[in-house]
Design a protein around this motif. Sequence first.
Motif, PDB file in Angstrom:
ATOM      1  N   ASP A   1       0.736  -1.352  -0.093  1.00  0.00           N
ATOM      2  CA  ASP A   1       0.005  -0.191  -0.111  1.00  0.00           C
ATOM      3  C   ASP A   1       0.826   1.263  -0.130  1.00  0.00           C
ATOM      4  OD1 ASP A   1      -2.258   1.535   0.058  1.00  0.00           O
ATOM      5  OD2 ASP A   1      -2.344   1.523   2.258  1.00  0.00           O
ATOM      6  N   GLY A   2       0.618   2.229  -0.844  1.00  0.00           N
ATOM      7  CA  GLY A   2       1.118   3.575  -0.872  1.00  0.00           C
ATOM      8  C   GLY A   2       2.538   3.400  -2.067  1.00  0.00           C
ATOM      9  N   LEU A   3       2.843   2.295  -2.757  1.00  0.00           N
ATOM     10  CA  LEU A   3       3.854   2.329  -3.730  1.00  0.00           C
ATOM     11  C   LEU A   3       3.347   3.261  -4.965  1.00  0.00           C
ATOM     12  CD1 LEU A   3       6.552   1.439  -4.938  1.00  0.00           C
ATOM     13  CD2 LEU A   3       5.646  -0.580  -5.472  1.00  0.00           C
ATOM     14  N   GLN A   4       2.373   2.870  -5.412  1.00  0.00           N
ATOM     15  CA  GLN A   4       1.709   3.634  -6.423  1.00  0.00           C
ATOM     16  C   GLN A   4       1.695   5.238  -6.265  1.00  0.00           C
ATOM     17  OE1 GLN A   4      -2.181   2.365  -8.151  1.00  0.00           O
ATOM     18  NE2 GLN A   4      -2.002   3.787  -9.801  1.00  0.00           N
TER      19      GLN A   4
ATOM     20  N   GLN B   1       5.327   8.995   0.748  1.00  0.00           N
ATOM     21  CA  GLN B   1       6.366   8.128   1.401  1.00  0.00           C
ATOM     22  C   GLN B   1       5.888   7.558   2.642  1.00  0.00           C
ATOM     23  OE1 GLN B   1       9.358  11.500   1.228  1.00  0.00           O
ATOM     24  NE2 GLN B   1      10.636   9.989   0.447  1.00  0.00           N
ATOM     25  N   TYR B   2       5.280   8.259   3.452  1.00  0.00           N
ATOM     26  CA  TYR B   2       4.718   7.859   4.953  1.00  0.00           C
ATOM     27  C   TYR B   2       3.694   6.727   4.669  1.00  0.00           C
ATOM     28  CZ  TYR B   2       3.987   7.757   9.997  1.00  0.00           C
ATOM     29  OH  TYR B   2       3.829   7.534  11.252  1.00  0.00           O
ATOM     30  N   LYS B   3       2.880   6.685   3.639  1.00  0.00           N
ATOM     31  CA  LYS B   3       1.830   5.817   3.503  1.00  0.00           C
ATOM     32  C   LYS B   3       2.570   4.390   2.982  1.00  0.00           C
ATOM     33  CE  LYS B   3      -2.149   4.977   0.607  1.00  0.00           C
ATOM     34  NZ  LYS B   3      -3.423   5.547  -0.421  1.00  0.00           N
ATOM     35  N   LEU B   4       3.653   4.701   2.135  1.00  0.00           N
ATOM     36  CA  LEU B   4       4.494   3.408   1.629  1.00  0.00           C
ATOM     37  C   LEU B   4       4.890   2.527   2.785  1.00  0.00           C
ATOM     38  CD1 LEU B   4       5.425   1.708  -0.466  1.00  0.00           C
ATOM     39  CD2 LEU B   4       7.355   3.246  -1.070  1.00  0.00           C
ATOM     40  N   TRP B   5       5.803   3.472   3.697  1.00  0.00           N
ATOM     41  CA  TRP B   5       6.331   3.089   4.811  1.00  0.00           C
ATOM     42  C   TRP B   5       5.171   2.197   5.739  1.00  0.00           C
ATOM     43  CZ3 TRP B   5       5.419   4.108  10.090  1.00  0.00           C
ATOM     44  CH2 TRP B   5       6.444   3.271  10.988  1.00  0.00           C
ATOM     45  N   SER B   6       4.160   2.773   5.768  1.00  0.00           N
ATOM     46  CA  SER B   6       2.995   2.122   6.672  1.00  0.00           C
ATOM     47  C   SER B   6       2.714   0.712   6.020  1.00  0.00           C
ATOM     48  CB  SER B   6       2.020   2.984   6.829  1.00  0.00           C
ATOM     49  OG  SER B   6       2.191   4.239   7.680  1.00  0.00           O
ATOM     50  N   GLY B   7       2.551   0.912   4.711  1.00  0.00           N
ATOM     51  CA  GLY B   7       2.140  -0.308   3.871  1.00  0.00           C
ATOM     52  C   GLY B   7       3.310  -1.404   3.942  1.00  0.00           C
TER      53      GLY B   7
ATOM     54  N   ARG C   1       5.228  -1.592   6.388  1.00  0.00           N
ATOM     55  CA  ARG C   1       5.153  -2.553   7.959  1.00  0.00           C
ATOM     56  C   ARG C   1       3.886  -3.127   7.985  1.00  0.00           C
ATOM     57  NH1 ARG C   1       8.430  -3.062  11.282  1.00  0.00           N
ATOM     58  NH2 ARG C   1       7.269  -2.449  13.021  1.00  0.00           N
ATOM     59  N   ALA C   2       2.996  -3.067   7.340  1.00  0.00           N
ATOM     60  CA  ALA C   2       1.613  -3.949   7.338  1.00  0.00           C
ATOM     61  C   ALA C   2       2.037  -5.161   6.788  1.00  0.00           C
ATOM     62  CB  ALA C   2       0.522  -3.212   6.701  1.00  0.00           C
ATOM     63  N   ARG C   3       2.944  -5.206   5.845  1.00  0.00           N
ATOM     64  CA  ARG C   3       3.259  -6.436   5.065  1.00  0.00           C
ATOM     65  C   ARG C   3       4.275  -7.418   5.864  1.00  0.00           C
ATOM     66  NH1 ARG C   3       1.464  -6.694  -0.070  1.00  0.00           N
ATOM     67  NH2 ARG C   3      -0.468  -5.482  -0.397  1.00  0.00           N
ATOM     68  N   GLY C   4       4.802  -6.582   6.970  1.00  0.00           N
ATOM     69  CA  GLY C   4       5.760  -7.434   7.711  1.00  0.00           C
ATOM     70  C   GLY C   4       7.186  -6.973   7.395  1.00  0.00           C
ATOM     71  N   ASN C   5       7.516  -5.954   6.703  1.00  0.00           N
ATOM     72  CA  ASN C   5       8.709  -5.510   6.513  1.00  0.00           C
ATOM     73  C   ASN C   5       9.335  -4.788   7.816  1.00  0.00           C
ATOM     74  OD1 ASN C   5      10.999  -3.630   5.866  1.00  0.00           O
ATOM     75  ND2 ASN C   5      10.609  -4.329   4.101  1.00  0.00           N
ATOM     76  N   PRO C   6      10.404  -5.079   8.261  1.00  0.00           N
ATOM     77  CA  PRO C   6      10.908  -4.632   9.606  1.00  0.00           C
ATOM     78  C   PRO C   6      11.564  -3.175   9.640  1.00  0.00           C
ATOM     79  CG  PRO C   6      12.680  -6.143   8.746  1.00  0.00           C
ATOM     80  CD  PRO C   6      11.635  -6.145   7.651  1.00  0.00           C
ATOM     81  N   TRP C   7      11.531  -2.690   8.429  1.00  0.00           N
ATOM     82  CA  TRP C   7      12.195  -1.159   8.296  1.00  0.00           C
ATOM     83  C   TRP C   7      11.440  -0.251   9.210  1.00  0.00           C
ATOM     84  CZ3 TRP C   7      16.572   0.418   6.218  1.00  0.00           C
ATOM     85  CH2 TRP C   7      16.719   1.696   6.007  1.00  0.00           C
ATOM     86  N   LEU C   8      12.362   0.459  10.185  1.00  0.00           N
ATOM     87  CA  LEU C   8      11.653   1.531  11.094  1.00  0.00           C
ATOM     88  C   LEU C   8      12.095   2.869  10.498  1.00  0.00           C
ATOM     89  CD1 LEU C   8      12.409  -0.266  14.381  1.00  0.00           C
ATOM     90  CD2 LEU C   8      10.419  -0.376  12.980  1.00  0.00           C
ATOM     91  N   ILE C   9      12.970   3.418   9.635  1.00  0.00           N
ATOM     92  CA  ILE C   9      13.597   4.543   9.485  1.00  0.00           C
ATOM     93  C   ILE C   9      12.475   5.195   8.630  1.00  0.00           C
ATOM     94  CG2 ILE C   9      15.277   6.078   8.770  1.00  0.00           C
ATOM     95  CD1 ILE C   9      17.209   3.513   9.145  1.00  0.00           C
TER      96      ILE C   9
ATOM     97  N   VAL D   1      10.824   5.739   0.746  1.00  0.00           N
ATOM     98  CA  VAL D   1      10.381   5.291   2.006  1.00  0.00           C
ATOM     99  C   VAL D   1      10.734   6.340   2.923  1.00  0.00           C
ATOM    100  CG1 VAL D   1       9.853   3.724   4.173  1.00  0.00           C
ATOM    101  CG2 VAL D   1      10.156   2.984   1.650  1.00  0.00           C
ATOM    102  N   VAL D   2      12.116   6.903   2.859  1.00  0.00           N
ATOM    103  CA  VAL D   2      12.486   7.474   4.052  1.00  0.00           C
ATOM    104  C   VAL D   2      12.445   9.266   3.486  1.00  0.00           C
ATOM    105  CG1 VAL D   2      14.780   8.419   5.165  1.00  0.00           C
ATOM    106  CG2 VAL D   2      14.118   5.948   4.712  1.00  0.00           C
ATOM    107  N   ARG D   3      11.695  10.064   4.319  1.00  0.00           N
ATOM    108  CA  ARG D   3      11.409  11.352   3.815  1.00  0.00           C
ATOM    109  C   ARG D   3      12.872  12.072   4.246  1.00  0.00           C
ATOM    110  NH1 ARG D   3       5.961  12.181   7.018  1.00  0.00           N
ATOM    111  NH2 ARG D   3       7.156  11.457   8.675  1.00  0.00           N
ATOM    112  N   TRP D   4      13.353  12.913   3.491  1.00  0.00           N
ATOM    113  CA  TRP D   4      14.576  13.708   3.895  1.00  0.00           C
ATOM    114  C   TRP D   4      14.276  15.251   3.923  1.00  0.00           C
ATOM    115  CZ3 TRP D   4      19.446  12.421   0.416  1.00  0.00           C
ATOM    116  CH2 TRP D   4      20.488  13.049   1.032  1.00  0.00           C
TER     117      TRP D   4
END
Length: 516
Positions: free
Chosen positions: A243-246, A276-282, A284-292, A364-367
């Motif tokens: 969720d958020g990639l598109q 970017q934040y929506k993709l990070w949340s997506g 995480r919802a899929r199990g990706n451990p990325w926290l940054i 994913v990471v906002r700068w």
Amino acid sequence: MGEQRPLDALNGFVKSGLPAGQRRFFSRPDIVTGSYESRRFLAPATKDRPQTEFFEYHWAHLMQGNRLSDLRPTFLRVLLKPLWLVPRGLRLLWLLFWALVAAGAWALWVWPPAELLPEEDLKSWPLKLLGVLVGTGVWSTVLTFLLTKVGKILPGVLTNSFVDVVRYLDTSPRSYQVRHEIRKGFVELLKRLHTSEYDGKLRYQRVIIVAHSLGAYIAYDGISHLWGTMNNRAYKGTTEAPDGLQDVEVAAANLPSRGSKVAPTDQQIKAFREAQYKLWSGLRARGNPWLITDFVSVGTPMYCADILYTRTRKRFEERVKRRELPTCPPQNEEGLDDAPEAPPNYSYPWRGRQVLYDGAPFAVVRWTNLWFPCWPRRFGVLGDWFGGPLQLLFGNGIRDVPIHGNGWKRHIPGFAHALYFKFPDDRSPCSVTKHLDDALALGEFHLPPTDKQVAYALKLLGQAGFRTRKMAESHAELIDPRRSVPIGSSVQEWLRSLSRSEVSCLIDDLRRRQSQ
């Protein structure tokens, strides 16, 4: 930066990062870095912010043995560039050097040293010109030596910072081991933050990296390396794109191309950051451990990375094209055409699901980039000589924020570079502290979960044997032990009372149970 002592920078940053009235934080043993010199600062949760912990990565002890002479090759390379390619903070020095060289050449032409050339030869234009060129060469060498020595009378915070940057970016064998150890230590710190546990659960739900000066180079390297090892970690059974990639790809397409003279609008950057934040949340919802979620660079010389890092703009662009230097937004996935008209595409199919590629951490990471701008703008006499905008080199998805507040102190020549965390009580709209607070967005973590997250969590709860209509005592093992278990209330209402990240972590836990 420089020779700072452990916790000096962290104390200033925490006071600046926490709003006045909520500046309560306590020192705890550092359970992550393994350093006996470091501490962990804990700020209790408030109604506007979750519990927040602060760590410092201290690397100054690894950058020992620096010499002012290390600056000479970089200094000469800058002097030989045309003025418009020289970093703004160094243009005054460039002008001073060449003005002195021109003055010396003029003096030799008008008053040639008679003791070195016979009087009749002084009337010979070729010999006279040769004498001026030789004399100017000698004079330039002497000037170069003297100007590099001038650094000894400047404040150590300036000379140490710039020498550290040059040393870290030096590719010679002398600097290789230093750079390796610094990068290794930072990546290990990030890995520990991602895997640290409390009561059998992941301790942290979100990581924000704030880096000053050379620290931004180090953080950029750490993010780029770690992403390549974690971006494809997701649990089995997910076949659709996260969720958020598109949304990220559409928002990136609306940004001006990197290197163009057209600056992105605030609305375009805002839309990209939300995606970017929506993709990070997506993820995480899929199990990706990325926290940054965020990278905040402060007063960094990365704005002249093409000179300091790759020596020339052409080499910088070649490394970007190879995806060796990630940009924000990312370049297209490696297998796709690099034509400017090609639509953004940051993923590829892998084991039945779409995975972001290794060069796309800033999908994913906002700068956010903060700096005290130089004045005059073109020659940089006042202000921070070492900080500047990053969009031109690293992409128009970066939120570049010049700091125009904090009074006269931000104009102190060069020394303004050391003052970013010295205004904790100045919360005016243009102050560095207010912009830092906006970039950290600590209250943002209370965003409600999406409908898809709630539905997915309910499905996983049922598969794991939990009731999905009413809360029961068995749900206690899924909840932070410091909370009371709302037995008898609606499970769906409970899920919606959690933050988006908390539901993502719950989904992570339930997915792990399935895989065991």
